[in-house]
Design an enzyme around this catalytic site. Structure first.
Site, PDB file in Angstrom:
ATOM      1  N   HIS A  93     -13.906   2.972  -1.221  1.00 41.94           N
ATOM      2  CA  HIS A  93     -12.756   3.887  -1.244  1.00 41.94           C
ATOM      3  C   HIS A  93     -13.101   5.253  -0.653  1.00 41.94           C
ATOM      4  O   HIS A  93     -12.234   5.916  -0.078  1.00 41.94           O
ATOM      5  CB  HIS A  93     -12.167   4.022  -2.662  1.00 41.94           C
ATOM      6  CG  HIS A  93     -13.034   4.690  -3.669  1.00 41.94           C
ATOM      7  ND1 HIS A  93     -13.867   3.988  -4.503  1.00 41.94           N
ATOM      8  CD2 HIS A  93     -13.180   6.000  -4.000  1.00 41.94           C
ATOM      9  CE1 HIS A  93     -14.487   4.832  -5.315  1.00 41.94           C
ATOM     10  NE2 HIS A  93     -14.093   6.056  -5.024  1.00 41.94           N
ATOM     11  N   SER A 109       5.382   1.000  -4.886  1.00 45.14           N
ATOM     12  CA  SER A 109       6.120   0.492  -6.047  1.00 45.14           C
ATOM     13  C   SER A 109       6.279   1.579  -7.105  1.00 45.14           C
ATOM     14  O   SER A 109       5.570   2.596  -7.097  1.00 45.14           O
ATOM     15  CB  SER A 109       5.385  -0.700  -6.655  1.00 45.14           C
ATOM     16  OG  SER A 109       4.149  -0.283  -7.220  1.00 45.14           O
ATOM     17  N   ALA A 110       7.197   1.357  -8.041  1.00 45.70           N
ATOM     18  CA  ALA A 110       7.374   2.292  -9.151  1.00 45.70           C
ATOM     19  C   ALA A 110       6.084   2.412  -9.959  1.00 45.70           C
ATOM     20  O   ALA A 110       5.718   3.505 -10.412  1.00 45.70           O
ATOM     21  CB  ALA A 110       8.518   1.827 -10.048  1.00 45.70           C
ATOM     22  N   THR A 112       2.863   1.963  -8.936  1.00 40.56           N
ATOM     23  CA  THR A 112       1.832   2.728  -8.236  1.00 40.56           C
ATOM     24  C   THR A 112       2.236   4.188  -8.100  1.00 40.56           C
ATOM     25  O   THR A 112       1.376   5.077  -8.169  1.00 40.56           O
ATOM     26  CB  THR A 112       1.537   2.099  -6.866  1.00 40.56           C
ATOM     27  OG1 THR A 112       1.003   0.777  -7.069  1.00 40.56           O
ATOM     28  CG2 THR A 112       0.518   2.906  -6.087  1.00 40.56           C
ATOM     29  N   ALA A 143       9.779   1.569  -2.656  1.00 39.69           N
ATOM     30  CA  ALA A 143      10.652   0.394  -2.693  1.00 39.69           C
ATOM     31  C   ALA A 143      10.746  -0.071  -4.133  1.00 39.69           C
ATOM     32  O   ALA A 143       9.731  -0.414  -4.738  1.00 39.69           O
ATOM     33  CB  ALA A 143      10.107  -0.716  -1.802  1.00 39.69           C
ATOM     34  N   CYS A 178      16.695  -8.324  -5.432  1.00 38.11           N
ATOM     35  CA  CYS A 178      17.168  -8.821  -6.725  1.00 38.11           C
ATOM     36  C   CYS A 178      18.645  -9.186  -6.699  1.00 38.11           C
ATOM     37  O   CYS A 178      19.174  -9.746  -7.666  1.00 38.11           O
ATOM     38  CB  CYS A 178      16.916  -7.782  -7.806  1.00 38.11           C
ATOM     39  SG  CYS A 178      17.807  -6.240  -7.542  1.00 38.11           S
TER      40      CYS A 178
END
Length: 211
Positions: A93, A109-110, A112, A143, A178
């Site tokens: 990293h 994402s929500a 992360t 997203a 969804c």
């Protein structure tokens, strides 16, 4: 020896007329269904830049690894310590942070987003973010479901990452995976690519090649 590096009077060398290297773009995907577009995103960038890619374990459910560009290495959590044997060995990293000129997380994402806003670093991706040099550009393309996007936590988290200097490529309104219709879909790969490239090239012009 080629004559492209004449010796100065002081004994130092200096490259002359060297071709400028390509931008180094670190692309990352977290666990959203929009990661199905990650290979496409990598193809968009690889035509212009040197690209390395990072994926979370959840994003691997959606990424078609066979569709990834052949010259793009995809790093996962399994790679984080696989090459580390002893003190002094490189840490992935840290090396990826050093290598990259720009980092882009798409999709973000929500989950992360919340980790980054809280300073958590429990996988390869979030370790890179925690170790990131924020003098270098950093973009995210969220997203998530519309209700997740509109959740008060999301607003707080976006404020936190904005304070770090992370640039937002906002989601768009459309029919989501969804089945719901609303805001929260990741911007198209072409939009993400053009946004980052325009930023890079405008900064390079202002700074004579440096960003």
């Amino acid at each position: 020896m080629a004559g492209s590096e004449p010796v100065r009077a002081e004994g130092e060398t200096m490259a002359v007329d060297a071709a400028p290297r390509k931008p180094r773009i670190l692309l990352a995907a977290s666990g959203s269904v929009a990661a199905v577009k990650f290979a496409n995103l990598c193809h968009c960038f690889s035509e212009w830049a040197d690209v390395r890619a990072v994926s979370t374990s959840a994003s691997l459910h959606f990424i078609d690894r066979a569709a990834m560009p052949k010259d793009v290495i995809l790093y996962t959590d399994d790679n984080e310590w696989s090459s580390w044997k002893k003190l002094g060995d490189s840490v992935l990293h840290i090396e990826l942070r050093k290598w990259a000129d720009i980092m882009v997380i798409a999709p973000l994402s929500a989950n992360t987003l919340g980790k980054i806003a809280g300073g958590l670093c429990d996988n390869l991706l979030t370790c890179i973010v925690r170790a990131w040099d924020y003098s270098k550009p950093f973009f995210v393309a969220p997203a998530m479901n519309t209700f997740m996007w509109n959740n008060p936590f999301t607003e707080r988290h976006l404020i936190s990452i904005d304070e770090l200097g992370i640039s937002l490529i906002p989601p768009v309104t459309k029919r989501l995976a969804c089945g719901d219709y609303g805001n929260g879909a990741m911007a198209e790969p072409s939009t993400i690519y053009s946004t980052v490239r325009l930023f890079y090239e405008s900064k390079a012009q202002q700074g004579n090649g440096d960003i």
